[in-house]
Design a protein around this motif. Structure first.
Motif, PDB file in Angstrom:
ATOM      1  N   ARG A  66      -5.776  21.302  26.572  1.00 25.13           N
ATOM      2  CA  ARG A  66      -7.215  21.077  26.819  1.00 25.13           C
ATOM      3  C   ARG A  66      -7.978  21.103  25.504  1.00 25.13           C
ATOM      4  O   ARG A  66      -7.841  22.030  24.721  1.00 25.13           O
ATOM      5  CB  ARG A  66      -7.767  22.142  27.753  1.00 25.13           C
ATOM      6  N   LEU A  67      -8.791  20.081  25.295  1.00 23.23           N
ATOM      7  CA  LEU A  67      -9.638  19.996  24.107  1.00 23.23           C
ATOM      8  C   LEU A  67     -11.087  20.217  24.522  1.00 23.23           C
ATOM      9  O   LEU A  67     -11.687  19.371  25.178  1.00 23.23           O
ATOM     10  CB  LEU A  67      -9.490  18.627  23.445  1.00 23.23           C
ATOM     11  N   THR A  68     -11.627  21.373  24.176  1.00 25.79           N
ATOM     12  CA  THR A  68     -13.011  21.701  24.472  1.00 25.79           C
ATOM     13  C   THR A  68     -13.645  22.271  23.202  1.00 25.79           C
ATOM     14  O   THR A  68     -12.948  22.539  22.215  1.00 25.79           O
ATOM     15  CB  THR A  68     -13.110  22.743  25.597  1.00 25.79           C
ATOM     16  N   GLU A  69     -14.950  22.455  23.224  1.00 26.15           N
ATOM     17  CA  GLU A  69     -15.628  23.036  22.067  1.00 26.15           C
ATOM     18  C   GLU A  69     -15.161  24.470  21.832  1.00 26.15           C
ATOM     19  O   GLU A  69     -14.910  24.873  20.700  1.00 26.15           O
ATOM     20  CB  GLU A  69     -17.137  23.010  22.284  1.00 26.15           C
ATOM     21  N   LYS A  70     -15.049  25.237  22.898  1.00 26.72           N
ATOM     22  CA  LYS A  70     -14.591  26.616  22.760  1.00 26.72           C
ATOM     23  C   LYS A  70     -13.154  26.650  22.251  1.00 26.72           C
ATOM     24  O   LYS A  70     -12.804  27.463  21.394  1.00 26.72           O
ATOM     25  CB  LYS A  70     -14.696  27.336  24.099  1.00 26.72           C
ATOM     26  N   GLY A  71     -12.314  25.766  22.768  1.00 27.81           N
ATOM     27  CA  GLY A  71     -10.928  25.710  22.330  1.00 27.81           C
ATOM     28  C   GLY A  71     -10.793  25.321  20.873  1.00 27.81           C
ATOM     29  O   GLY A  71      -9.922  25.816  20.154  1.00 27.81           O
ATOM     30  N   THR A  72     -11.675  24.443  20.396  1.00 27.27           N
ATOM     31  CA  THR A  72     -11.654  24.049  18.994  1.00 27.27           C
ATOM     32  C   THR A  72     -12.035  25.218  18.099  1.00 27.27           C
ATOM     33  O   THR A  72     -11.418  25.440  17.047  1.00 27.27           O
ATOM     34  CB  THR A  72     -12.620  22.868  18.759  1.00 27.27           C
ATOM     35  N   ARG A  73     -13.036  25.993  18.503  1.00 28.05           N
ATOM     36  CA  ARG A  73     -13.414  27.187  17.738  1.00 28.05           C
ATOM     37  C   ARG A  73     -12.279  28.200  17.721  1.00 28.05           C
ATOM     38  O   ARG A  73     -12.000  28.815  16.692  1.00 28.05           O
ATOM     39  CB  ARG A  73     -14.662  27.827  18.330  1.00 28.05           C
ATOM     40  N   GLN A  74     -11.601  28.370  18.866  1.00 23.50           N
ATOM     41  CA  GLN A  74     -10.486  29.315  18.929  1.00 23.50           C
ATOM     42  C   GLN A  74      -9.343  28.877  18.028  1.00 23.50           C
ATOM     43  O   GLN A  74      -8.708  29.700  17.385  1.00 23.50           O
ATOM     44  CB  GLN A  74      -9.977  29.442  20.361  1.00 23.50           C
ATOM     45  N   SER A  75      -9.067  27.583  17.986  1.00 21.92           N
ATOM     46  CA  SER A  75      -7.959  27.119  17.153  1.00 21.92           C
ATOM     47  C   SER A  75      -8.283  27.286  15.672  1.00 21.92           C
ATOM     48  O   SER A  75      -7.408  27.607  14.875  1.00 21.92           O
ATOM     49  CB  SER A  75      -7.618  25.666  17.472  1.00 21.92           C
ATOM     50  N   ASP A  76      -9.540  27.089  15.289  1.00 25.92           N
ATOM     51  CA  ASP A  76      -9.927  27.255  13.890  1.00 25.92           C
ATOM     52  C   ASP A  76      -9.977  28.723  13.483  1.00 25.92           C
ATOM     53  O   ASP A  76      -9.529  29.088  12.400  1.00 25.92           O
ATOM     54  CB  ASP A  76     -11.293  26.620  13.643  1.00 25.92           C
ATOM     55  N   THR A  77     -10.505  29.578  14.349  1.00 29.10           N
ATOM     56  CA  THR A  77     -10.733  30.973  14.003  1.00 29.10           C
ATOM     57  C   THR A  77      -9.521  31.861  14.262  1.00 29.10           C
ATOM     58  O   THR A  77      -9.107  32.633  13.402  1.00 29.10           O
ATOM     59  CB  THR A  77     -11.931  31.526  14.804  1.00 29.10           C
ATOM     60  N   PHE A  78      -8.946  31.744  15.458  1.00 32.70           N
ATOM     61  CA  PHE A  78      -7.893  32.678  15.876  1.00 32.70           C
ATOM     62  C   PHE A  78      -6.511  32.048  15.981  1.00 32.70           C
ATOM     63  O   PHE A  78      -5.557  32.722  16.372  1.00 32.70           O
ATOM     64  CB  PHE A  78      -8.246  33.289  17.234  1.00 32.70           C
ATOM     65  N   ASN A  79      -6.388  30.752  15.691  1.00 31.22           N
ATOM     66  CA  ASN A  79      -5.119  30.033  15.798  1.00 31.22           C
ATOM     67  C   ASN A  79      -4.583  30.069  17.233  1.00 31.22           C
ATOM     68  O   ASN A  79      -3.410  30.297  17.477  1.00 31.22           O
ATOM     69  CB  ASN A  79      -4.090  30.594  14.812  1.00 31.22           C
ATOM     70  N   GLN A  80      -5.497  29.865  18.204  1.00 32.06           N
ATOM     71  CA  GLN A  80      -5.148  29.858  19.616  1.00 32.06           C
ATOM     72  C   GLN A  80      -5.393  28.470  20.194  1.00 32.06           C
ATOM     73  O   GLN A  80      -6.350  27.792  19.825  1.00 32.06           O
ATOM     74  CB  GLN A  80      -5.995  30.859  20.392  1.00 32.06           C
ATOM     75  N   TYR A  81      -4.524  28.068  21.119  1.00 30.75           N
ATOM     76  CA  TYR A  81      -4.643  26.768  21.767  1.00 30.75           C
ATOM     77  C   TYR A  81      -4.596  26.966  23.275  1.00 30.75           C
ATOM     78  O   TYR A  81      -3.879  27.832  23.779  1.00 30.75           O
ATOM     79  CB  TYR A  81      -3.511  25.834  21.329  1.00 30.75           C
ATOM     80  N   THR A  82      -5.363  26.153  24.005  1.00 30.36           N
ATOM     81  CA  THR A  82      -5.414  26.246  25.460  1.00 30.36           C
ATOM     82  C   THR A  82      -4.590  25.127  26.064  1.00 30.36           C
ATOM     83  O   THR A  82      -4.785  23.956  25.732  1.00 30.36           O
ATOM     84  CB  THR A  82      -6.873  26.128  25.939  1.00 30.36           C
ATOM     85  N   VAL A  83      -3.652  25.492  26.938  1.00 29.73           N
ATOM     86  CA  VAL A  83      -2.828  24.500  27.623  1.00 29.73           C
ATOM     87  C   VAL A  83      -2.957  24.687  29.125  1.00 29.73           C
ATOM     88  O   VAL A  83      -3.227  25.783  29.617  1.00 29.73           O
ATOM     89  CB  VAL A  83      -1.337  24.604  27.207  1.00 29.73           C
ATOM     90  N   VAL A  84      -2.784  23.587  29.851  1.00 32.92           N
ATOM     91  CA  VAL A  84      -2.738  23.633  31.305  1.00 32.92           C
ATOM     92  C   VAL A  84      -1.273  23.717  31.690  1.00 32.92           C
ATOM     93  O   VAL A  84      -0.465  22.854  31.315  1.00 32.92           O
ATOM     94  CB  VAL A  84      -3.398  22.386  31.920  1.00 32.92           C
ATOM     95  N   ALA A  85      -0.918  24.759  32.413  1.00 39.09           N
ATOM     96  CA  ALA A  85       0.470  24.995  32.773  1.00 39.09           C
ATOM     97  C   ALA A  85       0.657  24.859  34.279  1.00 39.09           C
ATOM     98  O   ALA A  85      -0.309  24.870  35.052  1.00 39.09           O
ATOM     99  CB  ALA A  85       0.898  26.393  32.326  1.00 39.09           C
ATOM    100  N   ASP A  86       1.904  24.724  34.685  1.00 42.06           N
ATOM    101  CA  ASP A  86       2.229  24.704  36.101  1.00 42.06           C
ATOM    102  C   ASP A  86       1.887  26.063  36.702  1.00 42.06           C
ATOM    103  O   ASP A  86       2.089  27.098  36.072  1.00 42.06           O
ATOM    104  CB  ASP A  86       3.721  24.401  36.283  1.00 42.06           C
ATOM    105  N   ARG A  87       1.370  26.066  37.908  1.00 39.36           N
ATOM    106  CA  ARG A  87       0.929  27.328  38.519  1.00 39.36           C
ATOM    107  C   ARG A  87       2.085  28.287  38.781  1.00 39.36           C
ATOM    108  O   ARG A  87       1.890  29.496  38.855  1.00 39.36           O
ATOM    109  CB  ARG A  87       0.195  27.049  39.836  1.00 39.36           C
ATOM    110  N   ARG A  88       3.302  27.767  38.897  1.00 40.60           N
ATOM    111  CA  ARG A  88       4.460  28.629  39.162  1.00 40.60           C
ATOM    112  C   ARG A  88       5.090  29.182  37.889  1.00 40.60           C
ATOM    113  O   ARG A  88       5.948  30.057  37.955  1.00 40.60           O
ATOM    114  CB  ARG A  88       5.511  27.851  39.938  1.00 40.60           C
ATOM    115  N   ALA A  89       4.676  28.694  36.725  1.00 38.27           N
ATOM    116  CA  ALA A  89       5.292  29.098  35.461  1.00 38.27           C
ATOM    117  C   ALA A  89       4.786  30.481  35.042  1.00 38.27           C
ATOM    118  O   ALA A  89       3.624  30.811  35.239  1.00 38.27           O
ATOM    119  CB  ALA A  89       4.962  28.080  34.377  1.00 38.27           C
TER     120      ALA A  89
END
Length: 93
Positions: A11-34
């Protein structure tokens, strides 16, 4: 489940972009059973990076109404916030 079944998209969002720049975190959509272990392995295999931690949450789908009195509902989904080792990055282009 294969790695492509576990990780559906990034997922590419404004909050996700800030997280990737600041905390090196990325948001992914995963299967609900995983679970967190499967998500960690899938991200490491698909993107060739080292994962430090995985935080997950189940997101309820929103109710939507389009030109009718009856409301529909979007599908529920699982959000995973993946923290990578310092100096590593996922190229999204």
């Amino acid at each position: 489940m294969t790695n492509f079944d576990v990780i559906k998209t990034v997922r590419l969002t404004e909050k996700g972009t800030r997280q990737s720049d600041t905390f090196n975190q990325y948001t992914v959509v995963a299967d609900r059973r995983a679970n967190k272990t499967q998500i960690r392995k899938a991200v490491e295999d698909l993107f060739k990076v080292n994962v430090v931690s995985v935080n997950t949450m189940n997101v309820a789908g929103k109710f939507r109404r389009q030109r009718t009195a009856q409301a529909g509902q979007e599908a529920d989904w699982k959000k995973a916030i993946v923290t990578l080792k310092d100096g590593e990055k996922i190229s999204l282009t």
